[in-house]
Each structure stands twice: as structure tokens, then as C-alpha cells.
Design a protein around this motif. Structure first.
Motif, short mmCIF file in Angstrom:
data_model
loop_
_atom_site.label_atom_id
_atom_site.label_comp_id
_atom_site.label_asym_id
_atom_site.label_seq_id
_atom_site.Cartn_x
_atom_site.Cartn_y
_atom_site.Cartn_z
N TRP A 197 22.98 30.73 21.36
CA TRP A 197 23.29 31.94 20.60
C TRP A 197 24.66 32.49 20.95
O TRP A 197 25.38 32.99 20.08
CB TRP A 197 22.21 33.00 20.83
CG TRP A 197 20.89 32.66 20.23
CD1 TRP A 197 19.72 32.45 20.90
CD2 TRP A 197 20.58 32.48 18.84
NE1 TRP A 197 18.70 32.17 20.02
CE2 TRP A 197 19.20 32.17 18.75
CE3 TRP A 197 21.35 32.56 17.68
CZ2 TRP A 197 18.57 31.95 17.52
CZ3 TRP A 197 20.71 32.32 16.46
CH2 TRP A 197 19.35 32.02 16.39
N VAL A 251 23.53 38.83 17.76
CA VAL A 251 24.10 37.73 16.97
C VAL A 251 24.20 38.14 15.50
O VAL A 251 25.21 37.84 14.84
CB VAL A 251 23.26 36.46 17.13
CG1 VAL A 251 23.77 35.34 16.21
CG2 VAL A 251 23.27 36.00 18.58
N THR A 306 27.77 38.34 13.63
CA THR A 306 28.02 37.55 12.43
C THR A 306 28.42 38.44 11.26
O THR A 306 29.37 38.12 10.52
CB THR A 306 26.76 36.75 12.05
OG1 THR A 306 26.30 36.01 13.17
CG2 THR A 306 27.06 35.78 10.91
#
Length: 366
Positions: free
Chosen positions: A252, A287, A291
Motif C-alpha cells: 500500500w 491510500v 490517490t
């Protein structure tokens, strides 16, 4: 407009124990949905792994057993086919990287459970294409592209040779030199992907992409293309990869950085968003935030609402019970979007015009 529920199919894949308590009517619907989504063998595999297959009623179990037999045969034949490809390319000394279903299966990944496939996809260096193509032809593979236009289209603009089929066995192979077309706006480096590839145990010159790259390729294949007939299977592939690789140290932490390096951050954003929405894929909140804030990711709420309306329809199984009145339009718009992303307008317009013409007059192909 509220979309039809896919909870029955989602639960069957994410919580297979729920299959033991379904009614006959639910089984009837689930079998039809799962068959359209190429998920019957996956369900059978999960039931076998959990030891609950014998608790499934006899009639639906017959469907699961049949799909499991077909998948097992395909996996066995795949091993044989890859060894034949390796043998065909042995004289060149060129290692090749398996992609998609073949890579999942030969690498022993969870995404291979009951995974059905129709061809073998490989990745080789672009400068090796002539030698690879020649070696495959010497061992019986011939081009499936019959028209001069298709030959020129693949060799000039696409990320692969025209599809090849073995004249005796009928098996198909797609030889890639990149993971997105040459004419695309993004250009992931094939050299970077090849240099990080991992050798598959038991084979010599056969490799698979590294975990980060495999997940990103799966995302790019699903969200960079416009043909989503197997879109739900693509979501299931991504869910399986992310769940399995997510248990590895550093996965990750490195995913977004690798996506930026390979110019694939937008497909990754959509992959994380829609796997979590549709299948509840466990993705760390940090994450998701990283993103969504990365360069190139859409920030407009209105635009994102539009993409949700399109993808959450088009990524469902192609079955009447999972579609609504807007689903055909959503699929068509994403089909056009896929072509827009991989071709400049001066190529796109005549190409789509030609495909439309051949849809109406297939006898004009040539």
C-alpha cells in the motif's frame, strides 16, 4: 434512479458461506447472473475451499460442478500452452511476461480461483517483436487480422501485434510490447515493467509482473479500455489482487508512487473507488486520500458523479436483472471514452466510422 441490487452476487463472492442459505428462487437468479459474469467456476472454487459444496442443493451444485470441471481443464491446458510458447521462443533467448489471467493462474494467485480465459497475453520488449513473431509463426501461430487496415492499425498504433492463433490447436495469443496503445495519452514504461518482472517458479524464461505492476495493469486494462463486456470480472480480479497483495509489506505504501511513475494514477483511482463500492474491498483510508489528491485525478464532484453513473452501470454483469434503462447508454459512452483515451481525434473519428460501417455491412471487411 436506483440501480438494481447486485447484493446476491456480491455476497456469493465476498461471503461464500451465504450460499448455504439461499432459496430456490435466489439460486435461480444467482446462477443466471454468475454465468453472465463468468463467476460460476469462481463460486465453485470458493465452495470447495471452504468445504461447503456438499451443502449446496443438488440442482445449483450441478451448475457449479460443470463450471469447475471446465475451469480445471482450462488451467491444465494453460500450463501446457505456456510451455509450448516457451519452447517456441527458446531459440530467441527472449524472456516473456505473462499478463492477466495466465499470470494469475501460473503464479498461483487467489485471482486465479475459477478464472476463465480465452487466450494467453504476453509482454516482450518492443525491439524483440520481429524475432518473437517470426519464432511463433515457425511454430504454427498465424495472424488473426485479415484486412490490411487491421494489420496497419495494430502495428502502427496499438500496444500489441495483431492477435495470433495456432493453426492446429486453435489457441490464441496476444503479443504485447506495452500495456496501453502507442497512441494513448499516457505511456507507462515497458522497460520499467520488464525490469521488475518476477520469474515464475518451474519455468525458465516465463515471468509475471511484480505485485504493484500487476495490480496497476489490471486497473489500466479495466479503466483504460472501452470494451466492458467482462467488466465485472475485471472488478473481481482487482478485488482479489488488492486483498492478496495488500497483505504484503510495503504494497500500500508504494502503490500510488508506482502509479504516478507509470502514468496510471487515474486508472488506479477508479480501481480503488469502484472495487470498494461494488465489492467492499478493504483499502486503507490514507491510500484512498493519497490517490484522490494525486495529479491527474478528477477533482470535480459533478464529473465524479457522472463517472459513477456510468461505471456503476457498465461494470455490472450483462444481465437484465442487473441493468436499468440507462445501462446501454452508459456502456456506449464508456466505449467511446476508451477510444478517446487511446487515440487522437484525427485517428479516432475515421476508426469509429469504419467500425460502424462494418457493423452495418460486415461483408465489406477487407
Amino acid at each position: 434512479m436506483t440501480l438494481p441490487s447486485i447484493k446476491l452476487l456480491k455476497d456469493a463472492l465476498v461471503e461464500p458461506h451465504s450460499l448455504t442459505s439461499l432459496t430456490p428462487a435466489q439460486w435461480d437468479l444467482l446462477i443466471r447472473q454468475a454465468r453472465n459474469a463468468s463467476m460460476l467456476a469462481r463460486m465453485a472454487s470458493d465452495c470447495q475451499t471452504l468445504g461447503i459444496l456438499e451443502r449446496i442443493p443438488e440442482q445449483p451444485r450441478r451448475h457449479l460442478d460443470s463450471a469447475a470441471v471446465l475451469a480445471t481443464r482450462q488451467h491444465r491446458e494453460l500450463w501446457w500452452e505456456v510451455q509450448l510458447i516457451e519452447e517456441a521462443l527458446a531459440s530467441t533467448g527472449i524472456a516473456f511476461v505473462l499478463l492477466k489471467g495466465a499470470a494469475y493462474t501460473l503464479s498461483g494467485l487467489l485471482a486465479a480461483r475459477g478464472r476463465m480465459m480465452t487466450d494467453v497475453d504476453i509482454l516482450v520488449p518492443r525491439n524483440a517483436l520481429p524475432e518473437v513473431e517470426s519464432a511463433l509463426m515457425m511454430h504454427g501461430w498465424v495472424s488473426d487480422a485479415k484486412s490490411d487496415y487491421d494489420q496497419r492499425y495494430y502495428r502502427t498504433w496499438m500496444h500489441e501485434l495483431p492477435p495470433m492463433r495456432h493453426f492446429h490447436r486453435g489457441t490464441a495469443i496476444d503479443v504485447h510490447h506495452a500495456i496501453v496503445p502507442i497512441s494513448s495519452r499516457s505511456h507507462p514504461s515497458s522497460d520499467v515493467l520488464l525490469s521488475s518482472a518476477l520469474t515464475i517458479p518451474g519455468l525458465v524464461n516465463v515471468k509475471s509482473l511484480a505485485p504493484l505492476d500487476m495490480a496497476l495493469h489490471s486497473a489500466s486494462h479495466l479503466f483504460h479500455e472501452g470494451e466492458l463486456d467482462q467488466g465485472f470480472r475485471g472488478v473481481v480480479d482487482l478485488d482479489s489482487l488488492l486483498r492478496e497483495f495488500g497483505e504484503q509489506d510495503g504494497f500500500w505504501n508504494g502503490l500510488v508512487l508506482r502509479a504516478i511513475e507509470l502514468e496510471l494514477v487515474r486508472p488506479l483511482f477508479y480501481a480503488l473507488r469502484y472495487t470498494s463500492i461494488m465489492l467492499g474491498t478493504p483499502i486503507p483510508a490514507a491510500v484512498m486520500t493519497e490517490t484522490s489528491q494525486a495529479p491527474g485525478v478528477p477533482k470535480s464532484r459533478l464529473f465524479l458523479a457522472l463517472m459513477d453513473a456510468l461505471f456503476l452501470r457498465a461494470l455490472r454483469p450483462t444481465h437484465a436483472s442487473t441493468s436499468d434503462a440507462w445501462t446501454p447508454l452508459a456502456r456506449w459512452l464508456l466505449y467511446v471514452r476508451g477510444h478517446w483515451m487511446r487515440m487522437p481525434p484525427w485517428l479516432l473519428i475515421p476508426h469509429l466510422a469504419r467500425k460502424t460501417w462494418l457493423t452495418w455491412f460486415p461483408e465489406k471487411e477487407g
